[in-house]
Write a protein that holds these residues in place. Structure first.
Motif, PDB file in Angstrom:
ATOM      1  N   LYS A 198     -15.814  61.742 -30.751  1.00  0.00           N
ATOM      2  CA  LYS A 198     -14.984  62.920 -30.490  1.00  0.00           C
ATOM      3  C   LYS A 198     -15.029  63.229 -28.990  1.00  0.00           C
ATOM      4  O   LYS A 198     -14.015  63.548 -28.369  1.00  0.00           O
ATOM      5  CB  LYS A 198     -15.523  64.097 -31.325  1.00  0.00           C
ATOM      6  CG  LYS A 198     -14.677  65.343 -31.280  1.00  0.00           C
ATOM      7  CD  LYS A 198     -15.218  66.398 -32.245  1.00  0.00           C
ATOM      8  CE  LYS A 198     -14.568  67.750 -32.005  1.00  0.00           C
ATOM      9  NZ  LYS A 198     -15.117  68.805 -32.876  1.00  0.00           N
TER      10      LYS A 198
ATOM     11  N   PHE B 236     -19.907  61.100 -43.563  1.00  0.00           N
ATOM     12  CA  PHE B 236     -19.775  62.206 -42.609  1.00  0.00           C
ATOM     13  C   PHE B 236     -20.576  63.414 -43.129  1.00  0.00           C
ATOM     14  O   PHE B 236     -20.197  64.038 -44.122  1.00  0.00           O
ATOM     15  CB  PHE B 236     -18.298  62.553 -42.404  1.00  0.00           C
ATOM     16  CG  PHE B 236     -18.060  63.553 -41.313  1.00  0.00           C
ATOM     17  CD1 PHE B 236     -18.850  63.570 -40.158  1.00  0.00           C
ATOM     18  CD2 PHE B 236     -17.029  64.469 -41.411  1.00  0.00           C
ATOM     19  CE1 PHE B 236     -18.627  64.497 -39.149  1.00  0.00           C
ATOM     20  CE2 PHE B 236     -16.789  65.393 -40.406  1.00  0.00           C
ATOM     21  CZ  PHE B 236     -17.590  65.414 -39.272  1.00  0.00           C
TER      22      PHE B 236
ATOM     23  N   ALA C  40     -28.708  70.140 -30.454  1.00  0.00           N
ATOM     24  CA  ALA C  40     -29.340  69.148 -31.332  1.00  0.00           C
ATOM     25  C   ALA C  40     -29.528  67.854 -30.552  1.00  0.00           C
ATOM     26  O   ALA C  40     -28.719  67.527 -29.671  1.00  0.00           O
ATOM     27  CB  ALA C  40     -28.459  68.890 -32.551  1.00  0.00           C
TER      28      ALA C  40
ATOM     29  N   LEU D 186     -31.769  53.628 -40.524  1.00  0.00           N
ATOM     30  CA  LEU D 186     -31.156  53.516 -39.204  1.00  0.00           C
ATOM     31  C   LEU D 186     -30.879  54.883 -38.604  1.00  0.00           C
ATOM     32  O   LEU D 186     -30.345  55.774 -39.277  1.00  0.00           O
ATOM     33  CB  LEU D 186     -29.860  52.698 -39.296  1.00  0.00           C
ATOM     34  CG  LEU D 186     -30.037  51.178 -39.129  1.00  0.00           C
ATOM     35  CD1 LEU D 186     -31.076  50.604 -40.089  1.00  0.00           C
ATOM     36  CD2 LEU D 186     -28.714  50.451 -39.240  1.00  0.00           C
TER      37      LEU D 186
ATOM     38  N   ASN E 221     -22.880  72.708 -32.225  1.00  0.00           N
ATOM     39  CA  ASN E 221     -24.212  72.847 -31.638  1.00  0.00           C
ATOM     40  C   ASN E 221     -24.476  71.776 -30.574  1.00  0.00           C
ATOM     41  O   ASN E 221     -24.589  70.590 -30.882  1.00  0.00           O
ATOM     42  CB  ASN E 221     -25.235  72.724 -32.787  1.00  0.00           C
ATOM     43  CG  ASN E 221     -26.654  72.812 -32.306  1.00  0.00           C
ATOM     44  OD1 ASN E 221     -26.921  73.172 -31.160  1.00  0.00           O
ATOM     45  ND2 ASN E 221     -27.575  72.474 -33.199  1.00  0.00           N
TER      46      ASN E 221
HETATM   47  P1  GDR Z   1     -24.808  62.889 -37.718  1.00  0.00           P
HETATM   48  O1  GDR Z   1     -23.631  62.558 -36.694  1.00  0.00           O
HETATM   49  O2  GDR Z   1     -24.575  64.146 -38.452  1.00  0.00           O
HETATM   50  O3  GDR Z   1     -26.085  62.775 -36.939  1.00  0.00           O
HETATM   51  O4  GDR Z   1     -24.661  61.711 -38.780  1.00  0.00           O
HETATM   52  P2  GDR Z   1     -22.530  63.485 -36.003  1.00  0.00           P
HETATM   53  O5  GDR Z   1     -22.049  62.714 -34.846  1.00  0.00           O
HETATM   54  O6  GDR Z   1     -21.520  63.967 -36.984  1.00  0.00           O
HETATM   55  O7  GDR Z   1     -23.376  64.767 -35.519  1.00  0.00           O
HETATM   56  C1  GDR Z   1     -24.437  64.643 -34.592  1.00  0.00           C
HETATM   57  C2  GDR Z   1     -24.849  66.014 -34.094  1.00  0.00           C
HETATM   58  O8  GDR Z   1     -23.799  66.556 -33.283  1.00  0.00           O
HETATM   59  C3  GDR Z   1     -23.642  67.930 -33.597  1.00  0.00           C
HETATM   60  N1  GDR Z   1     -22.289  68.375 -33.240  1.00  0.00           N
HETATM   61  C4  GDR Z   1     -21.146  67.904 -33.759  1.00  0.00           C
HETATM   62  N2  GDR Z   1     -20.928  66.931 -34.672  1.00  0.00           N
HETATM   63  C5  GDR Z   1     -19.639  66.627 -34.983  1.00  0.00           C
HETATM   64  N3  GDR Z   1     -19.387  65.651 -35.855  1.00  0.00           N
HETATM   65  N4  GDR Z   1     -18.575  67.310 -34.431  1.00  0.00           N
HETATM   66  C6  GDR Z   1     -18.764  68.302 -33.515  1.00  0.00           C
HETATM   67  O9  GDR Z   1     -17.805  68.892 -33.041  1.00  0.00           O
HETATM   68  C7  GDR Z   1     -20.113  68.607 -33.157  1.00  0.00           C
HETATM   69  N5  GDR Z   1     -20.662  69.496 -32.295  1.00  0.00           N
HETATM   70  C8  GDR Z   1     -21.978  69.343 -32.350  1.00  0.00           C
HETATM   71  C9  GDR Z   1     -23.934  68.005 -35.087  1.00  0.00           C
HETATM   72  O10 GDR Z   1     -24.199  69.345 -35.478  1.00  0.00           O
HETATM   73  C10 GDR Z   1     -25.138  67.062 -35.175  1.00  0.00           C
HETATM   74  O11 GDR Z   1     -26.297  67.752 -34.851  1.00  0.00           O
HETATM   75  C11 GDR Z   1     -24.410  60.363 -38.374  1.00  0.00           C
HETATM   76  C12 GDR Z   1     -23.606  59.694 -39.491  1.00  0.00           C
HETATM   77  O12 GDR Z   1     -23.222  58.416 -39.051  1.00  0.00           O
HETATM   78  C13 GDR Z   1     -24.446  59.551 -40.744  1.00  0.00           C
HETATM   79  O13 GDR Z   1     -23.723  58.787 -41.714  1.00  0.00           O
HETATM   80  C14 GDR Z   1     -25.750  58.830 -40.384  1.00  0.00           C
HETATM   81  O14 GDR Z   1     -26.559  58.718 -41.523  1.00  0.00           O
HETATM   82  C15 GDR Z   1     -26.481  59.599 -39.290  1.00  0.00           C
HETATM   83  O15 GDR Z   1     -25.634  59.688 -38.155  1.00  0.00           O
HETATM   84  C16 GDR Z   1     -27.759  58.916 -38.877  1.00  0.00           C
END
Ligand code: GDR
Ligand code: NDP
Length: 325
Positions: A194, A87, A217, A178, A214
């Motif tokens: 989520k 995470f 992204a 990946l 955000n």
């Molecule tokens: P990531 O996945 O960081 O890409 O890593 P994540 O789903 O956590 O975040 C993706 C994008 O969403 C934005 N975001 C939020 N993220 C989460 N978790 N919760 C929120 O409330 C939220 N709001 C916006 C984040 O800022 C980000 O830009 C995943 C994991 O599986 C890693 O282990 C893997 O290596 C990568 O994907 C590729």
């Protein structure tokens, strides 16, 4: 019969990979950390209906002795290193643990493979996060890395030590870079799950809204079931290598919200609120992968598109929550 050892068997990818390998006739052994509730290690395997077909053995990526013991006992043909503190957001809260598990854990496992003298093929779960502040709009195996989190720095160490063991010791060690891949088995803290979990809760009247960080992204999202096939294909090649695995399409978190809420007949704008608490100290703004090498060399292509992925996840969460309600 081939034997595979999977670290991270209790995670999303571990479950789908175990299912794929069982279908192919493998004996599948999985390493899991000791946990006060042993049932937890099998929860995702149970969801796929394969919990009784996988051998679960204790071990931890931070404990070299447990890895050596496991390898000697299982004598696998293929080792898939999927275990990690995965995470990204947590990696700023626990950078040292992330470095030890996600980074040094790879050193430990490779060293255990080398010391065991077994003719093992090794897969390392590398990540598009290594591209971070992306140096090209479409990222391939030759794009320079620019990690943006302790997690990504640790993954980069794991990637390079995999390359190094291949070049130093002739190990059949491959690194799969990946891009994000999701499914109904995705951990709840990751943004797609989520969102789909919240969509289901709102639809069923169990909760009102959803707070996210955000929304701008963008990510290149595929289905985990497609991506574990690529891992297996890499292990079947005569020569090891590094491969980007991605769909080539990238959309924003906002768009994913729109798609997932729409699937349930809802408008995300009525329910989603931005909470700056979920912003990251350094963001990865745009990821989009070029999997041309995997298409050509492995014959791999993703089967599931984003709409179908979001729909499957929302449906699974609706099903689960309506049974629990
Ligand atoms: P990531 O996945 O960081 O890409 O890593 P994540 O789903 O956590 O975040 C993706 C994008 O969403 C934005 N975001 C939020 N993220 C989460 N978790 N919760 C929120 O409330 C939220 N709001 C916006 C984040 O800022 C980000 O830009 C995943 C994991 O599986 C890693 O282990 C893997 O290596 C990568 O994907 C590729
Ligand atoms: P999960 O977070 O679902 O699973 C991670 C697994 O690692 C869990 O089984 C976890 O066990 C295990 N683990 C954690 N710490 C240790 C440790 N100290 N020793 C042994 N095992 C440990 O991740 P995914 O299945 O989504 O991802 C699999 C791998 O692929 C990870 O390495 C991830 O970083 C990487 N990756 C994932 C991508 C994605 O989009 N899903 C994209 C690119 C790379 P426990 O259940 O006990 O916590």
């Amino acid at each position: 019969m081939k034997t595979a050892l999977i670290t991270g068997i209790s995670g999303q990818d571990g479950a789908y990979l175990a299912q794929l390998l069982l279908e192919k006739g493998y004996h599948v052994a999985g390493m899991a950390r000791r946990c006060s509730n042993p049932d937890q290690a099998r929860a995702r395997l149970r969801w796929l209906g394969i919990a009784d077909e996988v051998e679960i053995l204790d071990g931890d990526l931070t404990d070299l002795s447990s890895l050596l013991r496991l390898l000697t006992r299982v004598r696998p043909d293929e080792v898939y290193n999927l275990g990690a503190q995965s995470f990204v957001a947590l990696s700023w809260q626990q950078p040292i643990l992330t470095g030890e598990v996600t980074g040094m854990g790879v050193f430990n496992l490779l060293e255990a493979v080398r010391l065991s003298n077994l003719p093992v093929r090794f897969y390392q779960a590398s990540s598009s996060e290594m591209f971070g502040k992306a140096q090209a709009p479409l990222q391939s195996e030759t794009t320079p890395f620019y990690p943006r989190s302790p997690y990504a720095v640790a993954k980069l160490a794991g990637h390079w030590i995999t390359v190094n063991y291949r070049e130093s010791f002739g190990l059949h060690a491959s690194s799969g870079i990946l891009f994000n891949h999701e499914s109904p088995l995705r951990g709840m803290e990751f943004v797609t799950r989520k969102i789909t979990n919240a969509v289901a809760g709102i639809k069923l009247g169990l909760n009102q809204g959803l707070e996210l960080g955000n929304l701008e992204a963008t990510r290149d999202w595929g289905h985990a079931r497609d991506y574990v096939k690529a891992m297996w294909l890499m292990m079947q090649q005569d020569s090891p290598g590094d491969y980007v695995i991605a769909t080539g399409h990238s959309v924003s978190i906002r768009s994913f919200c729109e798609i997932a809420f729409r699937h349930a007949g809802l408008d995300y704008r009525d329910h989603v609120r931005v909470n700056p608490a979920f912003f990251r100290p350094a963001e990865v703004d745009c990821l989009r992968g070029d999997a041309a090498k995997a298409h050509q060399a492995l014959g791999w292509a993703p089967q599931v598109g984003l709409e179908a992925l979001a729909a499957e996840m929302v449906e699974a969460d609706l099903h689960r929550l309506s049974r629990a309600a």
